[in-house]
Design an enzyme around this catalytic site. Structure first.
Site, PDB file in Angstrom:
ATOM      1  N   SER A 117       3.674  -3.961   6.083  1.00 28.39           N
ATOM      2  CA  SER A 117       4.438  -5.185   5.835  1.00 28.39           C
ATOM      3  C   SER A 117       4.188  -5.653   4.413  1.00 28.39           C
ATOM      4  CB  SER A 117       4.015  -6.277   6.816  1.00 28.39           C
ATOM      5  OG  SER A 117       4.548  -7.528   6.413  1.00 28.39           O
ATOM      6  N   HIS A 118       5.052  -6.545   3.926  1.00 32.65           N
ATOM      7  CA  HIS A 118       4.815  -7.171   2.629  1.00 32.65           C
ATOM      8  C   HIS A 118       3.625  -8.118   2.712  1.00 32.65           C
ATOM      9  CE1 HIS A 118       8.713  -5.626   1.760  1.00 32.65           C
ATOM     10  NE2 HIS A 118       8.690  -6.112   0.540  1.00 32.65           N
ATOM     11  N   SER A 119       3.347  -8.564   3.926  1.00 32.86           N
ATOM     12  CA  SER A 119       2.300  -9.574   4.106  1.00 32.86           C
ATOM     13  C   SER A 119       1.103  -8.984   4.850  1.00 32.86           C
ATOM     14  CB  SER A 119       2.891 -10.750   4.881  1.00 32.86           C
ATOM     15  OG  SER A 119       1.867 -11.481   5.502  1.00 32.86           O
TER      16      SER A 119
END
Lengths: 212, 130
Positions: free
Chosen positions: B8-10
């Site tokens: 994920s980007h996070s």
């Protein structure tokens, strides 16, 4: 005309500088149609590139320099421009592997490999409102100019002008790739940040060669 | 056992899903997480994904679950960087990240093979919630 390893390093330095100068501008463009991180991401990536290149031995060839540059972007940028520009520089490095000097035909090969790499990685084509809209016209202008025996500095100047026109054209079209594609037609009227950063890089290359 | 890598980007997103999936599988399935950049921004890093794939692979294959945008490109790049040795043994599931991760982890925990885990992950996109 010969492009030396030192010229290549000067071009990289120029790109690092220009991306830093345009960090806020690129991020503003991205805020309008994307996730507002393009300038910040690229600046972090090129800062890391600058650091990384100082660790390479003096004997490093141009191909390895470009591949290292690409790999550094892949691991530090964070956004889609990481794998896209990363692939572009890594593919460019592959076609000039082992070389310490580049000639006209090598520059054409570098542009071609970078463009193909980006198209493949992003599954995009010209007209999708991406970096391809500046790189493809630049590649064509460079190739045409050199085939017509125009000297490399002028050929690169024409490539940079073609990239600029391509970048400006992205303002008139709607995005079909990336976060901006969620906006569809509402993305019309905004420059594509990727096309803009690609133009800045090509312009940096042209500027360094024309000033040396 | 088939390994799972979450992208994920996070960082918080993948750590949260890791927690959820580990709870459901009793920590039996090797699950790797790749999220955010090394300096703590939102983003994905192909080299981190590659390292996580190597870490969870025990020879049975690895299913990669991704969120959006550059997560897909970075995961594809990670698989390319792994080279021939991993060819055909690592695939990105065309699936929603949370639901796909849970479905794939549970399937892997009961000892299913690579193709089955991938299939079950991808079927998660057809899941009706209401």
């Amino acid at each position: 005309m010969v492009i030396t390893k030192n010229d290549v390093l000067k071009v990289v330095d120029k790109i690092v500088e220009v991306i830093k100068e345009n960090k806020e501008y690129l991020t503003e463009l991205d805020a309008a149609i994307g996730d507002a991180d393009h300038g910040i991401n690229l600046d972090r990536g090129f800062d890391a590139v600058k650091q990384k290149l100082t660790t390479l031995p003096e004997t490093t060839d141009i191909g390895t320099i470009l591949k290292t540059l690409g790999m550094t972007l892949v691991s530090t940028v964070g956004g889609a421009s990481g794998p896209l520009y990363g692939t572009a520089f890594m593919r460019a490095g592959q076609v000039v592997q082992g070389k310490n000097e580049l000639y006209e035909e090598d520059i054409v090969k570098i542009f071609e490999a970078a463009l193909d790499g980006i198209k493949q990685r992003g599954k995009a084509e010209a007209g999708d409102k991406t970096m391809i809209d500046s790189i493809e016209p630049a590649y064509k202008a460079l190739k045409d100019s050199l085939e017509n025996n125009i000297a490399l500095p002028e050929a690169l100047n024409r490539a940079a002008n073609a990239a600029k026109e391509g970048m400006e054209y992205t303002k008139n079209i709607s995005a079909r790739k990336g976060r901006a594609s969620y906006l569809g037609e509402r993305s019309i009227g905004h420059l594509d940040p990727g096309a803009t950063s690609a133009y800045l890089m090509i312009k940096s290359f042209s500027d360094v060669v024309n000033l040396s | 056992m088939v390994g799972i890598v979450l992208v994920s980007h996070s960082r918080k997103i993948v750590e949260g899903i890791y927690e959820l999936a580990s709870q459901m599988t009793g920590g039996k399935v090797p699950i790797g997480v790749a999220g955010g950049t090394q300096d703590g921004r939102l983003g994905t890093d192909a080299t981190e994904i590659m390292e996580e794939i190597k870490k969870v692979d025990d020879g049975e294959g690895v299913v990669v679950l991704v969120d959006i945008g550059s997560a897909v490109m970075s995961a594809q790049m990670a698989i390319e960087l792994l080279g021939e040795e991993y060819e055909g043994k690592v695939k990105i599931a065309d699936a929603p990240l949370v639901e796909g991760a849970i479905a794939a982890s549970v399937e892997a925990s009961i000892g299913s093979g690579f193709d089955k885990v991938l299939l079950v992950a991808e079927e998660a996109k057809k899941l009706n919630k209401l």
